[in-house]
Design an enzyme around this catalytic site. Sequence first.
Site, PDB file in Angstrom:
ATOM      1  N   HIS A   1      46.544  29.866  35.464  1.00 39.87           N
ATOM      2  CA  HIS A   1      45.303  30.440  36.022  1.00 39.87           C
ATOM      3  C   HIS A   1      44.485  31.005  34.862  1.00 39.87           C
ATOM      4  O   HIS A   1      44.783  32.084  34.354  1.00 39.87           O
ATOM      5  CB  HIS A   1      45.657  31.548  37.025  1.00 39.87           C
ATOM      6  CG  HIS A   1      44.479  32.144  37.722  1.00 39.87           C
ATOM      7  ND1 HIS A   1      44.455  32.366  39.093  1.00 39.87           N
ATOM      8  CD2 HIS A   1      43.274  32.569  37.270  1.00 39.87           C
ATOM      9  CE1 HIS A   1      43.297  32.902  39.430  1.00 39.87           C
ATOM     10  NE2 HIS A   1      42.561  33.041  38.336  1.00 39.87           N
TER      11      HIS A   1
ATOM     12  N   HIS B   1      40.461  31.536  33.061  1.00 37.09           N
ATOM     13  CA  HIS B   1      38.989  31.471  33.058  1.00 37.09           C
ATOM     14  C   HIS B   1      38.527  31.222  31.630  1.00 37.09           C
ATOM     15  O   HIS B   1      38.797  32.038  30.743  1.00 37.09           O
ATOM     16  CB  HIS B   1      38.388  32.784  33.567  1.00 37.09           C
ATOM     17  CG  HIS B   1      38.740  33.077  34.985  1.00 37.09           C
ATOM     18  ND1 HIS B   1      37.960  32.672  36.052  1.00 37.09           N
ATOM     19  CD2 HIS B   1      39.807  33.715  35.532  1.00 37.09           C
ATOM     20  CE1 HIS B   1      38.524  33.056  37.188  1.00 37.09           C
ATOM     21  NE2 HIS B   1      39.651  33.697  36.900  1.00 37.09           N
TER      22      HIS B   1
ATOM     23  N   LYS C   1      40.347  25.516  44.534  1.00 35.38           N
ATOM     24  CA  LYS C   1      40.497  26.973  44.472  1.00 35.38           C
ATOM     25  C   LYS C   1      39.610  27.594  45.543  1.00 35.38           C
ATOM     26  O   LYS C   1      38.385  27.468  45.490  1.00 35.38           O
ATOM     27  CB  LYS C   1      40.099  27.476  43.083  1.00 35.38           C
ATOM     28  CG  LYS C   1      40.020  29.000  42.950  1.00 35.38           C
ATOM     29  CD  LYS C   1      41.387  29.649  42.944  1.00 35.38           C
ATOM     30  CE  LYS C   1      41.314  31.170  42.994  1.00 35.38           C
ATOM     31  NZ  LYS C   1      40.918  31.773  41.734  1.00 35.38           N
TER      32      LYS C   1
ATOM     33  N   HIS D   1      42.452  32.847  46.156  1.00 35.03           N
ATOM     34  CA  HIS D   1      42.246  34.258  45.807  1.00 35.03           C
ATOM     35  C   HIS D   1      42.438  35.038  47.104  1.00 35.03           C
ATOM     36  O   HIS D   1      41.537  35.102  47.924  1.00 35.03           O
ATOM     37  CB  HIS D   1      40.851  34.478  45.218  1.00 35.03           C
ATOM     38  CG  HIS D   1      40.636  35.899  44.789  1.00 35.03           C
ATOM     39  ND1 HIS D   1      40.411  36.265  43.477  1.00 35.03           N
ATOM     40  CD2 HIS D   1      40.641  37.066  45.498  1.00 35.03           C
ATOM     41  CE1 HIS D   1      40.291  37.574  43.404  1.00 35.03           C
ATOM     42  NE2 HIS D   1      40.414  38.091  44.613  1.00 35.03           N
TER      43      HIS D   1
ATOM     44  N   HIS E   1      47.498  35.235  41.422  1.00 37.57           N
ATOM     45  CA  HIS E   1      47.555  36.600  40.881  1.00 37.57           C
ATOM     46  C   HIS E   1      48.020  37.647  41.907  1.00 37.57           C
ATOM     47  O   HIS E   1      47.286  38.572  42.237  1.00 37.57           O
ATOM     48  CB  HIS E   1      46.230  37.024  40.243  1.00 37.57           C
ATOM     49  CG  HIS E   1      44.988  36.668  41.015  1.00 37.57           C
ATOM     50  ND1 HIS E   1      44.781  37.047  42.311  1.00 37.57           N
ATOM     51  CD2 HIS E   1      43.899  35.955  40.659  1.00 37.57           C
ATOM     52  CE1 HIS E   1      43.619  36.585  42.705  1.00 37.57           C
ATOM     53  NE2 HIS E   1      43.067  35.917  41.728  1.00 37.57           N
TER      54      HIS E   1
ATOM     55  N   ASP F   1      45.199  34.695  34.417  1.00 38.34           N
ATOM     56  CA  ASP F   1      43.908  35.160  34.950  1.00 38.34           C
ATOM     57  C   ASP F   1      43.098  35.833  33.840  1.00 38.34           C
ATOM     58  O   ASP F   1      42.297  36.738  34.101  1.00 38.34           O
ATOM     59  CB  ASP F   1      44.087  36.100  36.143  1.00 38.34           C
ATOM     60  CG  ASP F   1      42.808  36.209  36.976  1.00 38.34           C
ATOM     61  OD1 ASP F   1      41.883  35.410  36.758  1.00 38.34           O
ATOM     62  OD2 ASP F   1      42.738  37.115  37.834  1.00 38.34           O
TER      63      ASP F   1
ATOM     64  N   HIS G   1      34.785  38.766  29.750  1.00 40.91           N
ATOM     65  CA  HIS G   1      33.391  39.117  30.039  1.00 40.91           C
ATOM     66  C   HIS G   1      32.820  39.689  28.752  1.00 40.91           C
ATOM     67  O   HIS G   1      33.553  40.318  27.969  1.00 40.91           O
ATOM     68  CB  HIS G   1      33.308  40.185  31.133  1.00 40.91           C
ATOM     69  CG  HIS G   1      33.662  39.687  32.496  1.00 40.91           C
ATOM     70  ND1 HIS G   1      32.788  39.011  33.310  1.00 40.91           N
ATOM     71  CD2 HIS G   1      34.822  39.761  33.192  1.00 40.91           C
ATOM     72  CE1 HIS G   1      33.373  38.704  34.456  1.00 40.91           C
ATOM     73  NE2 HIS G   1      34.613  39.144  34.407  1.00 40.91           N
TER      74      HIS G   1
HETATM   75  O1  DOR Z   1      39.260  40.164  37.719  1.00 42.78           O
HETATM   76  C1  DOR Z   1      38.902  39.044  38.028  1.00 42.78           C
HETATM   77  N1  DOR Z   1      38.081  38.333  37.233  1.00 42.78           N
HETATM   78  N2  DOR Z   1      39.335  38.511  39.169  1.00 42.78           N
HETATM   79  C2  DOR Z   1      38.866  37.333  39.621  1.00 42.78           C
HETATM   80  O2  DOR Z   1      39.269  36.899  40.674  1.00 42.78           O
HETATM   81  C3  DOR Z   1      37.816  36.609  38.879  1.00 42.78           C
HETATM   82  C4  DOR Z   1      37.836  36.959  37.470  1.00 42.78           C
HETATM   83  C5  DOR Z   1      36.577  36.523  36.755  1.00 42.78           C
HETATM   84  O3  DOR Z   1      36.179  35.372  36.901  1.00 42.78           O
HETATM   85  O4  DOR Z   1      36.014  37.325  36.030  1.00 42.78           O
HETATM   86 ZN    ZN Z   2      40.973  34.330  38.299  1.00 40.32          ZN
END
Ligand code: DOR
Ligand code: ZN
Length: 336
Positions: free
Chosen positions: A12, A14, A96, A133, A167, A239, A243
């Site tokens: 998982h 990103h 997803k 999710h 998660h 996960d 950011h």
């Molecule tokens: O904390 C998270 N960030 N949970 C999620 O489900 C998405 C992820 C994100 O894409 O930033």
């Molecule tokens: Zn995620």
Amino acid sequence: MEITLESPLDMHLHLRDGDMLKLVAPLSADFAGAVIMPNLVPPVTEPGAMVAYSERIREAMGADCEFDRYMTLFFTALTEQQLVLAQETPGFFGLKLYPAGITTNSEGGVSNLAEAESTLKLMEEMGIPLLVHGESHGFVMDREAEFLSVYRNLARKFPKLRLCMEHITTAAALELLDEFENLCATVTLQHLIITLDDVAGGALKPHLFCKPIAKRPGDRDALLQAAINGHPRLMFGSDSAPHPRCKKEACGCAAGVFTAPLALPKLAEIFAQHGALDKLQGFVSGNACRIHGLKPHAKRVTLHDVPMSVPSLYADYGQQVVPMYAGEEISWSVKA
Ligand code: DOR
Ligand code: ZN
């Protein structure tokens, strides 16, 4: 002490897009591959967009990096023809499902699960996994617990559907996992380690804020026990959710913990501390390969008990991301 892992997988991940993708993709290169989340803006809902995204990831990883990209599509109700097209698209892994508005870039998610059922039936018949999710829109600490009845209903109604609880953060989710053979689950690094106290018990720690939010000590302990005891249907999924620093250190902090560059050393540290290094291979690869029938390319990573200093910041391409354990030391590292 050291351990060599065969083809570790992050089930998982990103990776974002654009400059952020360029910054973070190489930081997952110790993994042999990862399940890539589709919550871009706009989300990845079409095989064509999925292939193009996969290609951008390949470029961002670097030409000589072998990294298996298990691509997902953002769940929308699909016809049989659309599912066949997805399944025939190289790199496609599964769908997803996000409840609408539950987390980052999920506004286009599902608001009425009944409308998804014909797609789920087809997925069950076609052997396409559903990654979920699993949170309700209730009180933040109860969201996962409230969603467990949805998982239970789906597991009963679609007994052949491979249903992955993404998660998980609660002991109750582990109990449900043991009730149904067709359920599997991923767990993150942070949810094996922290509780809500680490996020908000003292000075607020925005870089530990994620969804689902970390829960109680008993939940964390149960997840850790399941991982180090080698639960056969529990898989590592970081996960890792980068950011920009300015979106984390802000009023209206974005949800997501960035762990990709330190995930394997920290896992080795934890498993070693608990005398469970022999269970790490299954957790980071074996279980996923067995459950999903994956055959990742061969990649070996050796970890040893030599400390690693976690950078206070990863910065490049005009982007800045703060990792978990920024500026701290982890007692294991990747052996060059
Ligand atoms: O904390 C998270 N960030 N949970 C999620 O489900 C998405 C992820 C994100 O894409 O930033
Ligand atoms: Zn995620």
